[in-house]
Design a protein around this motif. Structure first.
Motif, mmCIF file in Angstrom:
data_model
loop_
_atom_site.group_PDB
_atom_site.id
_atom_site.type_symbol
_atom_site.label_atom_id
_atom_site.label_comp_id
_atom_site.label_asym_id
_atom_site.label_seq_id
_atom_site.Cartn_x
_atom_site.Cartn_y
_atom_site.Cartn_z
ATOM 1 N N PRO A 1 -80.137 -61.086 -24.672
ATOM 2 C CA PRO A 1 -81.338 -61.271 -23.862
ATOM 3 C C PRO A 1 -81.402 -60.287 -22.686
ATOM 4 N N GLU A 2 -80.250 -59.992 -22.079
ATOM 5 C CA GLU A 2 -80.217 -59.056 -20.952
ATOM 6 C C GLU A 2 -80.656 -57.659 -21.388
ATOM 7 N N GLN A 3 -80.218 -57.216 -22.553
ATOM 8 C CA GLN A 3 -80.618 -55.902 -23.061
ATOM 9 C C GLN A 3 -82.121 -55.873 -23.342
ATOM 10 N N LEU A 4 -82.646 -56.950 -23.912
ATOM 11 C CA LEU A 4 -84.079 -57.007 -24.194
ATOM 12 C C LEU A 4 -84.892 -57.000 -22.902
ATOM 13 N N TRP A 5 -84.422 -57.738 -21.887
ATOM 14 C CA TRP A 5 -85.130 -57.781 -20.603
ATOM 15 C C TRP A 5 -85.154 -56.390 -19.970
ATOM 16 N N HIS A 6 -84.012 -55.737 -19.973
ATOM 17 C CA HIS A 6 -83.927 -54.384 -19.422
ATOM 18 C C HIS A 6 -84.811 -53.426 -20.224
ATOM 19 N N GLY A 7 -84.861 -53.614 -21.528
ATOM 20 C CA GLY A 7 -85.685 -52.773 -22.398
ATOM 21 C C GLY A 7 -87.171 -52.871 -22.094
ATOM 22 N N LEU A 8 -87.632 -54.053 -21.653
ATOM 23 C CA LEU A 8 -89.047 -54.198 -21.281
ATOM 24 C C LEU A 8 -89.417 -53.202 -20.188
ATOM 25 N N LEU B 1 -89.757 -55.999 -12.242
ATOM 26 C CA LEU B 1 -89.203 -57.152 -12.943
ATOM 27 C C LEU B 1 -88.675 -58.132 -11.914
ATOM 28 N N GLY B 2 -89.080 -59.392 -12.023
ATOM 29 C CA GLY B 2 -88.602 -60.416 -11.099
ATOM 30 C C GLY B 2 -87.286 -61.008 -11.541
ATOM 31 N N ALA B 3 -86.808 -61.951 -10.756
ATOM 32 C CA ALA B 3 -85.562 -62.654 -11.083
ATOM 33 C C ALA B 3 -85.742 -63.446 -12.373
ATOM 34 N N THR B 4 -84.705 -63.463 -13.168
ATOM 35 C CA THR B 4 -84.774 -64.168 -14.455
ATOM 36 C C THR B 4 -84.026 -65.487 -14.391
ATOM 37 N N MET B 5 -84.356 -66.343 -15.329
ATOM 38 C CA MET B 5 -83.599 -67.579 -15.515
ATOM 39 C C MET B 5 -83.333 -67.734 -16.996
ATOM 40 N N ALA C 1 -86.269 -65.652 -18.941
ATOM 41 C CA ALA C 1 -87.677 -65.723 -18.553
ATOM 42 C C ALA C 1 -87.805 -65.336 -17.098
ATOM 43 N N GLY C 2 -88.923 -64.749 -16.766
ATOM 44 C CA GLY C 2 -89.186 -64.365 -15.392
ATOM 45 C C GLY C 2 -90.512 -63.654 -15.277
ATOM 46 N N PRO C 3 -90.870 -63.284 -14.058
ATOM 47 C CA PRO C 3 -92.141 -62.588 -13.854
ATOM 48 C C PRO C 3 -91.989 -61.075 -14.015
ATOM 49 N N ILE C 4 -93.065 -60.447 -14.417
ATOM 50 C CA ILE C 4 -93.142 -58.984 -14.444
ATOM 51 C C ILE C 4 -94.486 -58.610 -13.850
ATOM 52 N N THR C 5 -94.478 -57.623 -12.967
ATOM 53 C CA THR C 5 -95.714 -57.160 -12.346
ATOM 54 C C THR C 5 -95.934 -55.712 -12.748
ATOM 55 N N VAL C 6 -97.099 -55.453 -13.304
ATOM 56 C CA VAL C 6 -97.483 -54.111 -13.717
ATOM 57 C C VAL C 6 -98.846 -53.833 -13.107
ATOM 58 N N GLN C 7 -98.923 -52.822 -12.266
ATOM 59 C CA GLN C 7 -100.177 -52.419 -11.628
ATOM 60 C C GLN C 7 -100.927 -53.620 -11.034
ATOM 61 N N ASP C 8 -100.275 -54.362 -10.180
ATOM 62 C CA ASP C 8 -100.858 -55.512 -9.473
ATOM 63 C C ASP C 8 -101.236 -56.697 -10.366
ATOM 64 N N HIS C 9 -100.803 -56.705 -11.614
ATOM 65 C CA HIS C 9 -101.025 -57.849 -12.498
ATOM 66 C C HIS C 9 -99.674 -58.471 -12.797
ATOM 67 N N THR C 10 -99.560 -59.763 -12.560
ATOM 68 C CA THR C 10 -98.304 -60.456 -12.802
ATOM 69 C C THR C 10 -98.436 -61.350 -14.028
#
Length: 186
Positions: free
Chosen positions: A98-105, A118-122, A134-143
């Motif tokens: 999961p960590e590799q996939l999260w980093h890959g995003l 990329l926000g903090a994950t749980m 799971a966690g938040p991701i913000t791209v160009q002011d969209h979360t």
């Protein structure tokens, strides 16, 4: 030519004109991208196997619909309920964590010229026991809320957008939990 057949011919012509004009107009009134799904439906996604099944699926609660315009079942499925969207995609990454996939995003977005935050994950798990983050991701002011899962033979990512109270609601957590990977156990 005998005039007795004209009323029938005119009636047939009128019906054909109504169908030729009326059906396309009625079809435009029906949203092609909106296919309501019965509560409890399981939507499959991923490459077709020899038995014509797909390796990944999610169960939808009441009120959800399939967005056919944003869905390519061999890769991803787009579901929505009102202003909340749930996009489930297959990641062909055998043996990834999961960590590799999260980093890959983050790397994928950067390759596209966008710098995501990329926000903090749980840690999370599906009901089947497949681990994820799971966690938040913000791209160009969209979360968005994002989740990634890593089964032994493939992975998945989920992007959920919409009002915060719906994104964090029970429908979404139930859908995340219901994700199933063929061959990943119970």
């Amino acid at each position: 030519m005998d005039r007795k057949g004209w009323p029938g011919t005119l009636a047939v012509a009128a019906v054909l004109i109504v169908l030729a004009i009326g059906l396309p107009m009625a079809n435009r009134g029906i949203a092609a991208a909106d296919v309501p799904l019965p509560a409890g439906s399981r939507v499959q996604v991923g490459p077709l196997s020899d038995d014509h099944s797909r390796p990944l699926s999610v169960q939808v609660p009441d009120g959800w619909a399939l967005n056919t315009d944003a869905t390519a079942l061999s890769e991803s499925v787009a579901l929505y309920n009102g202003s909340t969207s749930f996009q489930l995609s297959v990641i062909l990454a055998q043996g990834a964590t999961p960590e590799q996939l999260w980093h890959g995003l983050g790397e994928i977005e950067q390759a596209g010229g966008v710098v995501p935050r990329l926000g903090a994950t749980m840690p999370i798990k599906t009901a089947q026991g497949v681990p994820g983050l799971a966690g938040p991701i913000t791209v160009q002011d969209h979360t968005a809320a994002v989740a990634v899962f890593a089964a032994p033979s493939l992975g998945a990512d989920v992007v959920v957008t919409g009002p915060p109270e719906e994104v964090m609601g029970s429908d979404i957590s139930g859908m995340l939990s219901s994700i199933r990977f063929d061959g990943a156990g119970a």
